[in-house]
Design a protein around this motif. Structure first.
Motif, mmCIF file in Angstrom:
data_model
loop_
_atom_site.group_PDB
_atom_site.id
_atom_site.type_symbol
_atom_site.label_atom_id
_atom_site.label_comp_id
_atom_site.label_asym_id
_atom_site.label_seq_id
_atom_site.Cartn_x
_atom_site.Cartn_y
_atom_site.Cartn_z
ATOM 1 N N ASP A 82 9.186 36.176 10.446
ATOM 2 C CA ASP A 82 8.483 37.198 11.228
ATOM 3 C C ASP A 82 7.764 38.170 10.303
ATOM 4 O OD1 ASP A 82 9.534 36.065 13.523
ATOM 5 O OD2 ASP A 82 11.185 37.501 13.661
ATOM 6 N N LEU A 83 8.403 38.526 9.214
ATOM 7 C CA LEU A 83 7.785 39.436 8.252
ATOM 8 C C LEU A 83 6.570 38.808 7.597
ATOM 9 C CD1 LEU A 83 10.939 40.944 6.524
ATOM 10 C CD2 LEU A 83 9.277 42.168 7.918
ATOM 11 N N VAL A 84 6.672 37.538 7.274
ATOM 12 C CA VAL A 84 5.553 36.845 6.631
ATOM 13 C C VAL A 84 4.321 36.913 7.511
ATOM 14 C CG1 VAL A 84 4.710 34.575 5.886
ATOM 15 C CG2 VAL A 84 6.999 35.324 5.230
ATOM 16 N N SER A 85 4.479 36.617 8.782
ATOM 17 C CA SER A 85 3.319 36.636 9.675
ATOM 18 C C SER A 85 2.804 38.056 9.901
ATOM 19 C CB SER A 85 3.646 35.950 11.001
ATOM 20 O OG SER A 85 4.688 36.629 11.661
ATOM 21 N N GLU A 86 3.699 39.019 9.992
ATOM 22 C CA GLU A 86 3.262 40.397 10.236
ATOM 23 C C GLU A 86 2.600 41.027 9.012
ATOM 24 O OE1 GLU A 86 4.730 44.467 12.386
ATOM 25 O OE2 GLU A 86 5.825 42.623 12.659
ATOM 26 N N LEU A 87 3.091 40.691 7.819
ATOM 27 C CA LEU A 87 2.534 41.271 6.594
ATOM 28 C C LEU A 87 1.307 40.529 6.087
ATOM 29 C CD1 LEU A 87 5.864 41.917 4.669
ATOM 30 C CD2 LEU A 87 4.347 43.656 5.613
ATOM 31 N N GLY A 88 1.187 39.263 6.454
ATOM 32 C CA GLY A 88 0.070 38.471 5.966
ATOM 33 C C GLY A 88 0.183 38.139 4.487
ATOM 34 N N LEU A 89 1.422 38.073 3.989
ATOM 35 C CA LEU A 89 1.679 37.729 2.595
ATOM 36 C C LEU A 89 2.352 36.367 2.511
ATOM 37 C CD1 LEU A 89 3.151 41.164 1.403
ATOM 38 C CD2 LEU A 89 0.833 40.297 1.010
ATOM 39 N N ALA A 90 2.321 35.786 1.338
ATOM 40 C CA ALA A 90 2.978 34.504 1.126
ATOM 41 C C ALA A 90 4.494 34.651 1.294
ATOM 42 C CB ALA A 90 2.664 33.972 -0.268
ATOM 43 N N GLN A 91 5.129 33.579 1.727
ATOM 44 C CA GLN A 91 6.579 33.566 1.907
ATOM 45 C C GLN A 91 7.302 34.000 0.620
ATOM 46 O OE1 GLN A 91 8.663 32.629 4.605
ATOM 47 N NE2 GLN A 91 10.310 33.293 3.269
ATOM 48 N N SER A 92 6.864 33.479 -0.506
ATOM 49 C CA SER A 92 7.527 33.803 -1.778
ATOM 50 C C SER A 92 7.375 35.288 -2.123
ATOM 51 C CB SER A 92 6.974 32.938 -2.908
ATOM 52 O OG SER A 92 5.580 33.138 -3.052
ATOM 53 N N THR A 93 6.230 35.863 -1.790
ATOM 54 C CA THR A 93 5.995 37.278 -2.058
ATOM 55 C C THR A 93 6.902 38.150 -1.195
ATOM 56 O OG1 THR A 93 3.699 36.822 -2.631
ATOM 57 C CG2 THR A 93 4.238 39.111 -2.101
ATOM 58 N N SER B 245 9.718 37.231 0.160
ATOM 59 C CA SER B 245 11.087 37.010 -0.308
ATOM 60 C C SER B 245 11.406 37.850 -1.530
ATOM 61 C CB SER B 245 11.312 35.528 -0.630
ATOM 62 O OG SER B 245 11.275 34.770 0.552
ATOM 63 N N GLU B 246 10.463 37.964 -2.449
ATOM 64 C CA GLU B 246 10.682 38.786 -3.641
ATOM 65 C C GLU B 246 10.797 40.266 -3.280
ATOM 66 O OE1 GLU B 246 11.203 39.935 -7.659
ATOM 67 O OE2 GLU B 246 11.664 38.164 -6.482
ATOM 68 N N HIS B 247 9.964 40.742 -2.375
ATOM 69 C CA HIS B 247 10.065 42.139 -1.937
ATOM 70 C C HIS B 247 11.412 42.386 -1.257
ATOM 71 C CE1 HIS B 247 6.152 43.445 -3.153
ATOM 72 N NE2 HIS B 247 5.504 42.625 -2.334
ATOM 73 N N LEU B 248 11.846 41.450 -0.429
ATOM 74 C CA LEU B 248 13.143 41.586 0.238
ATOM 75 C C LEU B 248 14.285 41.571 -0.776
ATOM 76 C CD1 LEU B 248 12.545 39.330 3.342
ATOM 77 C CD2 LEU B 248 13.074 41.780 3.385
ATOM 78 N N ARG B 249 14.167 40.738 -1.790
ATOM 79 C CA ARG B 249 15.201 40.671 -2.830
ATOM 80 C C ARG B 249 15.331 42.026 -3.530
ATOM 81 N NH1 ARG B 249 15.921 40.658 -7.942
ATOM 82 N NH2 ARG B 249 13.713 40.777 -8.441
ATOM 83 N N ILE B 250 14.213 42.629 -3.879
ATOM 84 C CA ILE B 250 14.215 43.933 -4.555
ATOM 85 C C ILE B 250 14.836 44.996 -3.658
ATOM 86 C CG2 ILE B 250 12.713 45.775 -5.424
ATOM 87 C CD1 ILE B 250 10.839 43.440 -6.413
ATOM 88 N N LEU B 251 14.460 45.001 -2.386
ATOM 89 C CA LEU B 251 15.021 45.967 -1.444
ATOM 90 C C LEU B 251 16.517 45.746 -1.230
ATOM 91 C CD1 LEU B 251 12.116 46.068 1.155
ATOM 92 C CD2 LEU B 251 12.831 47.941 -0.385
ATOM 93 N N LYS B 252 16.927 44.487 -1.232
ATOM 94 C CA LYS B 252 18.340 44.158 -1.049
ATOM 95 C C LYS B 252 19.156 44.592 -2.264
ATOM 96 C CE LYS B 252 21.454 40.339 -0.184
ATOM 97 N NZ LYS B 252 21.624 38.909 -0.319
ATOM 98 N N VAL B 253 18.660 44.317 -3.463
ATOM 99 C CA VAL B 253 19.358 44.724 -4.683
ATOM 100 C C VAL B 253 19.497 46.242 -4.738
ATOM 101 C CG1 VAL B 253 19.128 44.837 -7.208
ATOM 102 C CG2 VAL B 253 18.744 42.679 -6.026
ATOM 103 N N ALA B 254 18.482 46.951 -4.287
ATOM 104 C CA ALA B 254 18.508 48.419 -4.273
ATOM 105 C C ALA B 254 19.358 48.969 -3.131
ATOM 106 C CB ALA B 254 17.089 48.967 -4.174
ATOM 107 N N GLY B 255 19.786 48.102 -2.223
ATOM 108 C CA GLY B 255 20.656 48.524 -1.132
ATOM 109 C C GLY B 255 19.948 49.008 0.113
ATOM 110 N N PHE B 256 18.632 48.913 0.147
ATOM 111 C CA PHE B 256 17.893 49.393 1.311
ATOM 112 C C PHE B 256 17.907 48.395 2.466
ATOM 113 C CE2 PHE B 256 15.943 52.056 -1.983
ATOM 114 C CZ PHE B 256 16.087 53.288 -1.383
#
Length: 102
Positions: free
Chosen positions: A49-60, A62-73
């Protein structure tokens, strides 16, 4: 020469400064801010859902989500075959508190 209490205050300040810098670094991309806004508005979301709403590649995304997850957000809850992401409100509140430190 600083007294012991002054050193303790300096150490606390340094811990807060480092925590604020780390959190700010995790939020330092417009796509990550947008992801948090989307997740907060939708009470959780699947990565696709995020991929379609943001208009970014799946890998991109996923990387943003990984960073947010590591930071605890962001919290990731497996829901095979996908993962559901949501905002960790307690972490956002902690960030707001750190901002008030300024």
């Amino acid at each position: 020469m600083p007294c012991v209490t002054d050193l303790a205050v300096v150490e606390v300040d340094e811990v807060k400064e480092q925590a604020l810098a780390n959190a700010a670094k995790a939020l330092a991309h417009p796509a990550r801010i947008r992801i948090l806004r989307i997740l907060a508005r939708q009470q959780g979301c699947l990565n696709s859902d995020l991929v379609s709403e943001l208009g970014l590649a799946q890998s991109t995304v996923s990387e943003h989500l990984r960073i947010l997850k590591v930071a605890g957000f962001v919290i990731a809850e497996p829901n095979p075959p996908r993962t559901c992401f949501s905002v960790d409100q307690a972490r956002l509140d902690q960030f707001r508190e750190l901002l008030s430190y300024l």
